[in-house]
Design an enzyme around this catalytic site. Structure first.
Site, PDB file in Angstrom:
ATOM      1  N   ASP A   1     -14.458 -64.130  15.675  1.00 22.89           N
ATOM      2  CA  ASP A   1     -14.256 -65.132  16.134  1.00 22.89           C
ATOM      3  C   ASP A   1     -13.234 -66.225  16.915  1.00 22.89           C
ATOM      4  O   ASP A   1     -12.315 -64.998  17.218  1.00 22.89           O
ATOM      5  CB  ASP A   1     -13.927 -65.929  14.461  1.00 22.89           C
ATOM      6  N   THR A  58     -10.818 -68.821  16.915  1.00 18.45           N
ATOM      7  CA  THR A  58      -9.574 -69.523  16.073  1.00 18.45           C
ATOM      8  C   THR A  58      -8.932 -68.679  15.004  1.00 18.45           C
ATOM      9  O   THR A  58      -9.413 -67.968  14.386  1.00 18.45           O
ATOM     10  CB  THR A  58      -9.745 -70.966  15.281  1.00 18.45           C
ATOM     11  N   ASP A 106     -11.588 -64.536  10.390  1.00 21.30           N
ATOM     12  CA  ASP A 106     -10.040 -64.751   9.219  1.00 21.30           C
ATOM     13  C   ASP A 106     -10.444 -66.355   8.613  1.00 21.30           C
ATOM     14  O   ASP A 106      -9.899 -66.823   7.974  1.00 21.30           O
ATOM     15  CB  ASP A 106      -9.213 -65.348  10.610  1.00 21.30           C
TER      16      ASP A 106
END
Length: 753
Positions: free
Chosen positions: A440, A442, A639
């Site tokens: 991912d 961000t 996350d």
């Protein structure tokens, strides 16, 4: 006059050609249960009270769980607490075995000397020697060996043959045979006689018990080191916290009395008591004990604090947000304990073998007895009996059962000290196989702490309108981008509305109502779903995305209001981590909910060749499945809540410890600091652990493959030597200790690449 020394050393004496077993070593069971007499058991329990609610489990069969000490019905090992405690000052079973060993060692030594060297000490013979050996060996076998016979009986009663089946059968056979030979020697045929009396093997029974006790002591001491990682984590937690009362007075209170929302002072040099946020002050925090990061991290008002980290300089006032089992330290301890108790897929091989192993060994021992009895040299039945006992003792499968659990416990302990948390043993074993990593953006590649960049209004609207509406609806969101927008609006003292009917459409944006009007904030997918024309600001959005900013469109009542741009800087360690991962042969793919232009800008900056933008949670899941369908072993690192489905579906899901609880709970591996460099360390540790497991299994298999034929006397025609049951017992004990020692090598720091 000859003695059994001749038999044990394979010397030919009176045409007997005796050789005797030098038995092999049994892997001392990793029992931690106390099998002393009732009085001793009561004493041990009083000396070592277990905390209320303690659950006991088997080291080799974690599915066996009960609320009280005891032995495993499957393998006979003593159960041990699932969670080590700092209050555990000693292992009661270890103390009990030491007491039994040292009290009876002189008796075992005496009966051994008498049996081996009696002909030298008493050239004319010792009247009643068999009775003297009986008197010396009985306390050893009956009292010192009692815990072993309890487990032997349990293995038979539960129909779970195990190492204690072999030890109990071997020792009891030697002892009972010798007792009968002493009490009623005339009941035996002449072929059982040697040197004028029926051969007895009291010394074998006694010495095997003493050596088994010694093996247990060595093993229990070695096994205690596997819980060192958890105990070191438990020791990190402070015992008290300095609470600031409503009247501003301060007092030190036990950590258990700290509640969510309490204000706490953390003075220089003190440990942060619980997880929380800084309210006043600034300082540098040493977080190395949890994250592995050696450089202190600067903290100021609004920053998060992790319990058990050390405040190195300034004074801080914090508000507690997570206490007790909710703190990161408590969750780390739970994850490490859970991983240590889990079973590696490789363990299935050992389980399949062990399921048939004991029965096969008993059969081999019986065949050994019959073959020697009918076809061996005189005294053939004596040889057959001794060799059968040696087979039973040397073939104990403890080392086989210990092979993978010991490696797992050592590996998870070392990983925890490096800020890497494996959910279970399967994750350790699978980590080494991955060849593709999906990341991912961000919070994974970037800091996850976005800062407001710009607000662009549509025709007829103002920048303040855009920021005020966006911040109003984002008050209900936990996303880092939302936090940046709300923070900027408050910095400008804008009056925010109250959001209603808030809905987070994971991966594309948020919806809700502010001031009675429908508001939507998100990417182009959300705008199209809402029927909003976002094209008028497309050019501005592309320009901002080219610079790496994340862009969100804002609509009110399905009409475009403007766009918000937020920038999230790339972590300083990301480029180094990606270079390391690519260098190790991993293919790196980026999948982000940001627009394709933003994704391209970040990917180009980081050298990522394959990237996907405006990816929804189901798209990340499909990407994982598509790669797996092509035969790739996929790891997913993320996350956020939107990453959870892909994390769960991946061969190995890797969550950033700085991310959401949903992501962490969906993952197989958690990186406490959220540093991608730890993935390379996790892969190396996975390789080390699996290699260690294969070494242990290989040692256990080779040991039994060589030991059983030797104990059966296969080499006797060539060497004239047999393997004594006593040597077999020593070898048995050393085998399991060797497996443990090899596993504990994993605790050593990894060598620099």
């Amino acid at each position: 006059m000859g003695s059994k020394l001749d038999l044990f050393h394979g010397r030919q004496h009176d045409n007997t050609g005796h050789g005797d077993p030098h038995g092999r070593h049994e892997h001392a069971p990793h029992d931690h249960a106390h099998h002393a007499s009732p009085g001793e058991a009561r004493h041990a329990r009083q000396a070592e009270p277990a905390p209320a609610g303690t659950i006991y489990t088997c080291p080799m069969h974690p599915e066996v769980r009960q609320p009280a000490p005891g032995t495993c019905p499957k393998c006979g090992m003593a159960l041990e607490p699932e969670m080590p405690s700092l209050e555990d000052e000693g292992n009661p079973e270890l103390a009990d075995f030491r007491r039994r060993f040292w009290w009876t060692l002189p008796l075992s030594a005496a009966v051994f000397v008498l049996a081996m060297f009696g002909h030298l000490l008493f050239p004319r013979g010792l009247a009643g020697q068999s009775w003297i050996e009986l008197a010396l060996s009985t306390p050893v076998v009956i009292w010192a060996g009692w815990p072993f016979f309890v487990r032997w009986a349990q293995s038979i009663a539960t129909r779970h043959p195990n190492m204690w089946t072999l030890i109990g059968t071997g020792v009891s056979s030697a002892y009972v045979y010798s007792v009968v030979a002493t009490v009623a020697p005339r009941s035996f045929p002449p072929t059982f006689a040697m040197h004028g009396r029926v051969s007895v093997y009291f010394e074998a029974a006694a010495v095997i018990i003493s050596l088994t006790l010694l093996g247990q002591i060595l093993e229990l001491r070695a096994r205690s080191q596997t819980s060192a990682a958890i105990k070191s984590l438990l020791a990190m937690a402070p015992k008290t916290a300095r609470r600031i009362n409503p009247d501003r007075s301060e007092e030190d209170v036990p950590l258990a009395h700290v509640h969510i929302g309490d204000l706490l002072r953390v003075r220089p040099g003190e440990k942060v008591p619980v997880d929380g946020v800084v309210v006043e002050g600034q300082s540098s925090l040493d977080q190395s004990m949890l994250t592995g990061e050696p450089v202190p991290i600067h903290k100021q008002a609004g920053d998060k604090l992790i319990g058990a980290t050390i405040n190195t300089s300034g004074s801080l006032v914090m508000r507690s947000e997570k206490v007790g089992s909710q703190t990161m330290l408590a969750q780390i301890v739970q994850m490490v304990a859970q991983a240590q108790r889990s079973r590696a897929p490789l363990q299935r091989l050992a389980d399949v073998v062990a399921a048939y192993f004991v029965t096969a060994v008993v059969a081999i021992a019986l065949i050994t007895l019959l073959c020697w009895g009918f076809f061996g040299p005189s005294p053939s039945w004596v040889y057959g009996f001794v060799n059968a006992v040696a087979v039973l003792i040397i073939a104990c499968p403890c080392a086989l059962g210990l092979a993978t659990p010991m490696s797992i416990m050592a590996a998870t302990g070392r990983a925890a000290t490096q800020g890497i948390l494996f959910r279970d043993a399967a994750a350790i074993e699978a980590m080494r196989t991955i060849d593709t990593l999906i990341v991912d953006k961000t919070g994974t590649l970037t800091e996850g702490k976005p800062a407001f960049n710009a607000a662009m209004p549509a025709a007829g609207r103002t920048e303040e309108d855009v920021l005020r509406l966006a911040a109003s609806i984002d008050q209900g969101s936990e996303h880092p981008l939302a936090h940046a927008i709300v923070a900027e609006a408050r910095r400008r003292n804008l009056e925010l509305g109250t959001p209603h009917s808030f809905e987070s459409s994971s991966g594309i944006g948020v919806r809700g109502a502010v001031g009675g009007k429908a508001i939507a904030l998100g990417n182009t997918a959300l705008m199209e779903a809402e029927g909003v024309d976002w094209q008028p600001l497309k050019g501005e959005a592309e320009r901002l995305r080219t610079d790496g900013a994340s862009v969100m469109y804002l609509a009110e009542e399905r009409r475009l209001v403007g766009l918000i741009a937020v920038s999230d800087p790339v972590k300083s360690t990301t480029l180094e981590a990606l270079d390391s991962l690519r260098g190790s042969g991993l293919r790196v793919v980026m999948a982000t909910g940001d627009g394709i232009t933003t994704a391209r800008a970040v990917a180009n900056r980081l050298g990522i060749e394959e990237y996907h933008g405006e990816v929804k949670p189901r798209d990340k899941l499909r990407l994982v499945e598509a790669l797996q369908a092509r035969g790739r072993k996929v790891a997913m690192a993320g996350d956020g809540i939107n990453d959870a489905p892909a994390l769960a579906r991946a061969d190995v899901g890797i969550a950033m410890g700085t991310g959401t609880d949903v992501a962490i709970h969906s993952a197989h591996v958690t990186l406490v600091k959220g540093d991608l460099r730890a993935i390379a360390r996790a892969r190396q540790l996975s390789n080390d652990a699996v290699r260690n497991m294969y070494q242990n299994l290989g040692f256990a298999f080779v040991y039994n493959a060589l030991g059983i034929p030797l104990a059966a006397g296969l080499l006797y025609p060539l060497t004239g030597h047999l393997l004594s049951p006593m040597v077999a017992a020593l070898a048995m004990s050393l085998s399991s200790v060797s497996v443990i020692a090899n596993a504990l090598r994993l605790r050593a720091p990894a060598k620099a690449a």
